[in-house]
Design a protein around this motif. Structure first.
Motif, short mmCIF file in Angstrom:
data_model
loop_
_atom_site.label_atom_id
_atom_site.label_comp_id
_atom_site.label_asym_id
_atom_site.label_seq_id
_atom_site.Cartn_x
_atom_site.Cartn_y
_atom_site.Cartn_z
N CYS A 168 0.93 -0.95 -0.04
CA CYS A 168 0.12 -0.06 0.04
C CYS A 168 1.02 1.26 -0.04
CB CYS A 168 -1.00 0.05 1.15
SG CYS A 168 -0.07 -0.04 2.77
N GLY A 169 0.21 2.30 0.12
CA GLY A 169 0.88 3.84 0.25
C GLY A 169 0.35 4.50 1.22
N ALA A 218 7.58 4.57 4.07
CA ALA A 218 8.06 3.30 3.47
C ALA A 218 8.44 2.26 4.68
CB ALA A 218 9.54 3.72 2.80
N GLU A 219 7.83 1.14 4.44
CA GLU A 219 8.10 0.02 5.49
C GLU A 219 7.86 -1.14 4.96
OE1 GLU A 219 9.34 -0.84 8.53
OE2 GLU A 219 8.42 0.67 9.62
N MET A 220 8.63 -2.17 5.72
CA MET A 220 8.39 -3.54 5.43
C MET A 220 8.55 -4.55 6.58
SD MET A 220 9.64 -5.86 1.99
CE MET A 220 11.38 -5.51 2.24
N CYS A 236 3.62 -4.10 3.42
CA CYS A 236 4.70 -3.33 2.68
C CYS A 236 4.06 -1.94 2.35
CB CYS A 236 5.13 -3.83 1.38
SG CYS A 236 5.90 -5.74 1.50
N ASN A 237 4.89 -1.12 2.49
CA ASN A 237 4.42 0.52 2.28
C ASN A 237 5.57 1.08 1.33
OD1 ASN A 237 3.86 3.32 2.16
ND2 ASN A 237 2.22 2.68 3.48
N ASP A 238 5.22 1.22 0.24
CA ASP A 238 6.31 1.62 -0.87
C ASP A 238 6.81 3.21 -0.55
OD1 ASP A 238 4.16 3.13 -2.16
OD2 ASP A 238 3.85 1.61 -3.46
N ALA A 256 10.52 3.29 -3.33
CA ALA A 256 9.82 2.08 -4.20
C ALA A 256 10.12 0.73 -3.42
CB ALA A 256 10.37 2.14 -5.47
N LEU A 257 9.21 -0.10 -3.73
CA LEU A 257 9.23 -1.41 -3.40
C LEU A 257 9.61 -2.25 -4.75
CD1 LEU A 257 8.53 -3.62 -0.90
CD2 LEU A 257 6.38 -4.00 -2.05
N VAL A 258 10.53 -3.30 -4.60
CA VAL A 258 10.81 -3.91 -5.67
C VAL A 258 10.90 -5.36 -5.29
CG1 VAL A 258 12.16 -2.02 -6.88
CG2 VAL A 258 13.21 -3.85 -5.19
#
Length: 287
Positions: free
Chosen positions: A227-228, A233-235, A244-246, A255-257
């Motif tokens: 999500c956003g 940003a968090e994982m 996961c927050n990108d 960014a999340l990759v």
């Protein structure tokens, strides 16, 4: 705002721009299976469109998820702001779709006008209310923007708009402070992120948001959620569900990759301090 969306779709007109450079491959640093970005807020002075364009050029992918608040309709209603760099980002996304990358756009609250187009495409970009992504190692990730879990947005939109104006003021002050820091040779620093860390109620809000999103993903039978919305940003694992927050592209440039083996990591794009030929990463947490 339908007119705005039609304008964005019409930008795929073949005219050259920085975002439609045929020499992108020279800038490639690493390819990914999937990239997840959100909260670009195109249409606002705070959007770091140039940095985002450099990031996209450097990192091709098979899948690209636009996880909401891509265009800031709230700000554009008040004052039109659309420089060439923002147009270049749109052109880059459209060109990426033409070259075979599957791009899925999940609108958020700031670009809620795009929810009128759910189930349609523009320029090869699919618009969905939500999506499910299956990683290379078989995990199902629920893709949402996250505003439905924000009680302020859902129950008191006027308060959310006031907060948005205050946030824009903080970003303006942040740009001024970082201009001074740059002249002093100091690195980029986020004032709003610092304030979020210091204000207990903000931290409680963030924690409650993360837990609520992860719990709903688990209830729906997914192994994780992307999500956003909250620009953080968090994982991390929350009660057995991968949250996961990108992040965003007005402050953190994150960014999340997904790598080709299915592992996930958060990237922080900071080319102004990176060694030549390498994009630095921070919070490189694998999951």
């Amino acid at each position: 705002m339908r007119t705005l969306f039609d304008k964005l779709g019409a930008m795929d007109n073949g005219y050259p721009s920085q975002g439609d450079d045929d020499h992108d491959d020279a800038d490639v640093r690493k390819r990914y299976r999937s990239i997840f970005i959100s909260d670009l807020h195109l249409g606002t002075p705070g959007c770091q469109a140039g940095e985002l364009l450099d990031f996209l050029k450097a990192h091709p992918s098979e899948h690209l998820y636009l996880v909401g608040d891509i265009v800031d309709g709230w700000q554009l209603r008040r004052k039109w702001f659309w420089p060439q760099s923002h147009n270049d980002v749109v052109q880059k996304l459209l060109r990426r779709a033409r070259k075979g990358c599957r791009i899925i756009y999940v609108p958020g609250n700031h670009d809620e006008f795009a929810r009128e187009f759910i189930g349609h495409q523009f320029g090869g970009i699919e618009v969905m209310e939500e999506a499910v992504h299956t990683t290379a190692d078989g995990r199902n990730l629920w893709i949402i923007h996250g505003d439905y879990f924000d009680a302020v947005v859902q129950c008191a939109k006027w308060l959310a708009i006031v907060g948005d104006n205050l946030y824009e003021f903080t970003l303006k002050l942040n740009r001024y402070l970082n201009g001074l820091r740059a002249r002093m040779g100091l690195p980029y620093w986020s004032l709003s992120a610092y304030l979020k860390q210091k204000v207990k109620t903000a931290l409680n809000y963030v924690t409650d948001f993360e837990v609520a999103v992860a719990n709903e993903a688990r209830r729906r039978g997914h192994q994780g959620v992307v999500c956003g919305h909250i620009h953080r940003a968090e994982m991390r694992d929350i009660n057995g569900t991968l949250y996961c927050n990108d992040g965003d592209w007005v402050e953190s440039r994150t960014a999340l990759v997904e790598n080709f083996d299915g592992t996930l990591e958060l990237l922080h794009w900071a080319p102004d301090v990176a060694p030549v030929g390498r994009a630095p990463t921070v919070s490189a947490v694998n999951a």
